[in-house]
Scaffold this motif. Structure first.
Motif, PDB file in Angstrom:
ATOM      1  N   PHE A 177       0.805  -1.227   0.000  1.00  0.00           N
ATOM      2  CA  PHE A 177       0.000   0.000   0.000  1.00  0.00           C
ATOM      3  C   PHE A 177       0.838   1.278   0.000  1.00  0.00           C
ATOM      4  O   PHE A 177       0.348   2.337  -0.392  1.00  0.00           O
ATOM      5  N   LEU A 178       2.073   1.196   0.476  1.00  0.00           N
ATOM      6  CA  LEU A 178       2.849   2.400   0.788  1.00  0.00           C
ATOM      7  C   LEU A 178       2.957   3.399  -0.365  1.00  0.00           C
ATOM      8  O   LEU A 178       2.710   4.599  -0.169  1.00  0.00           O
ATOM      9  N   PRO A 179       3.328   2.983  -1.594  1.00  0.00           N
ATOM     10  CA  PRO A 179       3.442   3.986  -2.657  1.00  0.00           C
ATOM     11  C   PRO A 179       2.125   4.677  -2.977  1.00  0.00           C
ATOM     12  O   PRO A 179       2.105   5.865  -3.320  1.00  0.00           O
ATOM     13  N   PHE A 180       1.026   3.954  -2.835  1.00  0.00           N
ATOM     14  CA  PHE A 180      -0.292   4.525  -3.157  1.00  0.00           C
ATOM     15  C   PHE A 180      -0.785   5.442  -2.035  1.00  0.00           C
ATOM     16  O   PHE A 180      -1.457   6.445  -2.300  1.00  0.00           O
ATOM     17  N   ASN A 232       9.146  -3.542   5.318  1.00  0.00           N
ATOM     18  CA  ASN A 232       7.971  -4.034   4.596  1.00  0.00           C
ATOM     19  C   ASN A 232       6.845  -4.414   5.541  1.00  0.00           C
ATOM     20  O   ASN A 232       5.917  -5.139   5.151  1.00  0.00           O
ATOM     21  N   GLY A 233       6.927  -3.927   6.776  1.00  0.00           N
ATOM     22  CA  GLY A 233       5.806  -4.043   7.691  1.00  0.00           C
ATOM     23  C   GLY A 233       5.727  -5.312   8.505  1.00  0.00           C
ATOM     24  O   GLY A 233       4.716  -5.557   9.168  1.00  0.00           O
ATOM     25  N   VAL A 234       6.766  -6.140   8.487  1.00  0.00           N
ATOM     26  CA  VAL A 234       6.726  -7.404   9.214  1.00  0.00           C
ATOM     27  C   VAL A 234       7.357  -7.239  10.594  1.00  0.00           C
ATOM     28  O   VAL A 234       8.498  -6.794  10.708  1.00  0.00           O
ATOM     29  N   GLU A 235       6.598  -7.590  11.629  1.00  0.00           N
ATOM     30  CA  GLU A 235       7.114  -7.618  12.996  1.00  0.00           C
ATOM     31  C   GLU A 235       7.636  -9.039  13.225  1.00  0.00           C
ATOM     32  O   GLU A 235       6.870  -9.998  13.242  1.00  0.00           O
ATOM     33  N   LEU A 236       8.959  -9.193  13.391  1.00  0.00           N
ATOM     34  CA  LEU A 236       9.569 -10.518  13.407  1.00  0.00           C
ATOM     35  C   LEU A 236       9.275 -11.277  14.698  1.00  0.00           C
ATOM     36  O   LEU A 236       9.310 -10.713  15.791  1.00  0.00           O
ATOM     37  N   SER A 249       4.984  -0.212  13.014  1.00  0.00           N
ATOM     38  CA  SER A 249       6.183   0.625  12.933  1.00  0.00           C
ATOM     39  C   SER A 249       6.338   1.241  11.553  1.00  0.00           C
ATOM     40  O   SER A 249       6.922   2.310  11.403  1.00  0.00           O
ATOM     41  N   ILE A 250       5.771   0.605  10.536  1.00  0.00           N
ATOM     42  CA  ILE A 250       5.881   1.109   9.172  1.00  0.00           C
ATOM     43  C   ILE A 250       4.924   2.277   8.915  1.00  0.00           C
ATOM     44  O   ILE A 250       5.140   3.088   8.023  1.00  0.00           O
ATOM     45  N   LEU A 251       3.844   2.394   9.715  1.00  0.00           N
ATOM     46  CA  LEU A 251       2.868   3.492   9.616  1.00  0.00           C
ATOM     47  C   LEU A 251       2.535   3.974  11.034  1.00  0.00           C
ATOM     48  O   LEU A 251       1.405   3.813  11.507  1.00  0.00           O
ATOM     49  N   PRO A 252       3.489   4.568  11.723  1.00  0.00           N
ATOM     50  CA  PRO A 252       3.304   4.873  13.152  1.00  0.00           C
ATOM     51  C   PRO A 252       2.200   5.888  13.440  1.00  0.00           C
ATOM     52  O   PRO A 252       1.663   5.921  14.547  1.00  0.00           O
ATOM     53  N   GLU A 253       1.829   6.692  12.445  1.00  0.00           N
ATOM     54  CA  GLU A 253       0.802   7.716  12.676  1.00  0.00           C
ATOM     55  C   GLU A 253      -0.619   7.168  12.553  1.00  0.00           C
ATOM     56  O   GLU A 253      -1.587   7.839  12.935  1.00  0.00           O
ATOM     57  N   LEU A 254      -0.771   5.958  12.036  1.00  0.00           N
ATOM     58  CA  LEU A 254      -2.100   5.395  11.790  1.00  0.00           C
ATOM     59  C   LEU A 254      -2.633   4.715  13.051  1.00  0.00           C
ATOM     60  O   LEU A 254      -2.007   3.796  13.579  1.00  0.00           O
ATOM     61  N   THR A 289      -3.566   8.039  -3.728  1.00  0.00           N
ATOM     62  CA  THR A 289      -4.546   7.262  -4.492  1.00  0.00           C
ATOM     63  C   THR A 289      -5.185   6.155  -3.655  1.00  0.00           C
ATOM     64  O   THR A 289      -6.011   5.389  -4.148  1.00  0.00           O
ATOM     65  N   LEU A 290      -4.790   6.088  -2.392  1.00  0.00           N
ATOM     66  CA  LEU A 290      -5.356   5.142  -1.432  1.00  0.00           C
ATOM     67  C   LEU A 290      -5.318   5.816  -0.070  1.00  0.00           C
ATOM     68  O   LEU A 290      -4.376   6.559   0.224  1.00  0.00           O
ATOM     69  N   ARG A 291      -6.349   5.587   0.753  1.00  0.00           N
ATOM     70  CA  ARG A 291      -6.380   6.199   2.090  1.00  0.00           C
ATOM     71  C   ARG A 291      -6.485   5.107   3.150  1.00  0.00           C
ATOM     72  O   ARG A 291      -7.407   4.300   3.140  1.00  0.00           O
ATOM     73  N   ALA A 292      -5.527   5.095   4.077  1.00  0.00           N
ATOM     74  CA  ALA A 292      -5.567   4.157   5.196  1.00  0.00           C
ATOM     75  C   ALA A 292      -6.413   4.751   6.312  1.00  0.00           C
ATOM     76  O   ALA A 292      -6.271   5.931   6.651  1.00  0.00           O
ATOM     77  N   ILE A 293      -7.294   3.917   6.907  1.00  0.00           N
ATOM     78  CA  ILE A 293      -8.161   4.450   7.960  1.00  0.00           C
ATOM     79  C   ILE A 293      -7.935   3.775   9.320  1.00  0.00           C
ATOM     80  O   ILE A 293      -8.372   4.309  10.336  1.00  0.00           O
ATOM     81  N   ALA A 294      -7.241   2.626   9.363  1.00  0.00           N
ATOM     82  CA  ALA A 294      -6.975   1.990  10.653  1.00  0.00           C
ATOM     83  C   ALA A 294      -6.031   0.812  10.483  1.00  0.00           C
ATOM     84  O   ALA A 294      -5.943   0.202   9.421  1.00  0.00           O
ATOM     85  N   ILE A 295      -5.322   0.487  11.579  1.00  0.00           N
ATOM     86  CA  ILE A 295      -4.630  -0.789  11.717  1.00  0.00           C
ATOM     87  C   ILE A 295      -5.597  -1.740  12.414  1.00  0.00           C
ATOM     88  O   ILE A 295      -6.215  -1.387  13.419  1.00  0.00           O
ATOM     89  N   ALA A 296      -5.740  -2.946  11.896  1.00  0.00           N
ATOM     90  CA  ALA A 296      -6.695  -3.906  12.468  1.00  0.00           C
ATOM     91  C   ALA A 296      -6.034  -4.679  13.606  1.00  0.00           C
ATOM     92  O   ALA A 296      -5.637  -5.829  13.456  1.00  0.00           O
ATOM     93  N   GLY A 297      -5.913  -4.033  14.756  1.00  0.00           N
ATOM     94  CA  GLY A 297      -5.291  -4.718  15.877  1.00  0.00           C
ATOM     95  C   GLY A 297      -5.052  -3.822  17.065  1.00  0.00           C
ATOM     96  O   GLY A 297      -5.538  -2.685  17.133  1.00  0.00           O
TER      97      GLY A 297
END
Length: 317
Positions: free
Chosen positions: A202-205, A281-285, A223-228, A210-218
């Motif tokens: 999703f990141l480039p969009f 790439n958004g993966v929490e190891l 860490s890749i989108l700390p403001e969301l 051209t894409l809007r994020a509205i929430a993290i499901a959890g």
């Protein structure tokens, strides 16, 4: 009988040694360009260097991961065919499809857990919603229903979409694709209104608007989108789902082969450069100490998702 088993074990050792000189197939049960593909290619590159064997990626998308899973389930148990398993493609798909052509509980040998990526809930900018409350208000009573792109029936995204609609009280028209990339293409083009997935594709969009994020499901921010903000922060703790990744092989794969693959996997994930790429790439190891530990994790996941699938009455069309 003991002597016969010992003899068979000795015969298997040369076969395992011979297999170590041949390429390994890593089946990714989705099309190229999605989060599974990104994660699988990063992992394969690092493991190949540590094993001293080429790892060849095969993208086998279709039926929410079932086609790729079936290839691995029916492959020779020689350590040369492995699967990038995920929460949706491996566990949920077997719960929502009425006739899965393999036994997900007994048809695979666990190798190891890689980690999990928090799922992002996103919409096309034409949808006038910037959070879950606004999404529910917009979608309730909408006729025709809000359209929702998934990488396939029975994927984590499909289950999460049903969870969102159930929690917010609206109908959702799920449209299934052969992977994240084609679903995302249609959402960005405005042909579909909503999508959920791990953040990386999703990141480039999101940056381009051209894409809007509205929430993290959890529960925790990514860490890749700390403001969301998260679904928990927005007052919807019922919406809780992350996409985990791991490796499995066909049932009957020798323990020494799965142990070797597990060791190469964990050594790869301990490499700071690899860790950095996966985190970007958004993966929490989160790794599993042994293949058996990953097997117990898989059992627990099947039990957890069985309850959710039943509550949401989730079925493959």
């Amino acid at each position: 009988m003991i002597a016969r088993r010992a003899a068979l074990g000795l015969l298997a050792l040369p076969a395992v040694a011979q297999a170590q000189s041949r390429p390994i197939r890593l089946i990714i049960p989705f099309t190229a360009g999605g989060s599974n593909d990104i994660v699988g290619r990063i992992l394969a590159e690092g493991m190949s260097a540590r094993l001293g064997q080429p790892i060849v990626i095969e993208n086998r998308g279709g039926a929410g991961g079932i086609l790729g899973n079936d290839i691995v389930a029916k492959a020779a148990p020689d350590g040369l065919t492995i699967l990038l398993a995920g929460s949706g493609s491996f566990v949920i798909s077997s719960l929502v499809h009425p006739r899965v052509p393999y036994d997900v509980a007994n048809g695979f040998a666990p190798i190891g857990l890689l980690g999990a990526a928090p799922n992002v809930i996103a919409v096309h900018p034409s949808v006038p919603a910037r959070n879950l409350t606004e999404l529910g208000a917009y979608a309730r009573g909408k006729n025709p229903p809000l359209t929702f792109g998934t990488p396939g029936a029975g994927t984590t995204a499909h289950a999460l979409g049903a969870m969102i609609a159930l929690t917010l009280g609206f109908e959702l028209d799920a449209i299934h694709y052969r992977g994240t990339a084609p679903a995302l293409t249609d959402v960005v083009a405005g042909r579909v209104q909503m999508i959920t997935n791990a953040a990386a594709p999703f990141l480039p969009f999101l940056s381009a608007g051209t894409l809007r994020a509205i929430a993290i499901a959890g529960r925790q921010r990514a860490s890749i989108l700390p403001e969301l903000s998260t679904s928990f922060e927005q007052g919807f703790p019922q919406i809780d789902s992350a996409t985990w990744y791991g490796l499995v092989a066909p049932a009957g794969t020798p323990a020494e082969a799965t142990a070797r693959l597990h060791a190469a996997m964990n050594a790869t994930l301990a490499d700071p450069a690899v860790r950095s790429r996966l985190i970007e790439n958004g993966v929490e190891l989160e790794t599993s100490p042994t293949p058996a530990d990953f097997g117990r994790f898989l059992t627990a996941e099947r039990e957890r998702w069985a309850v959710i699938v039943q509550q949401a009455n989730l079925r493959a069309e």
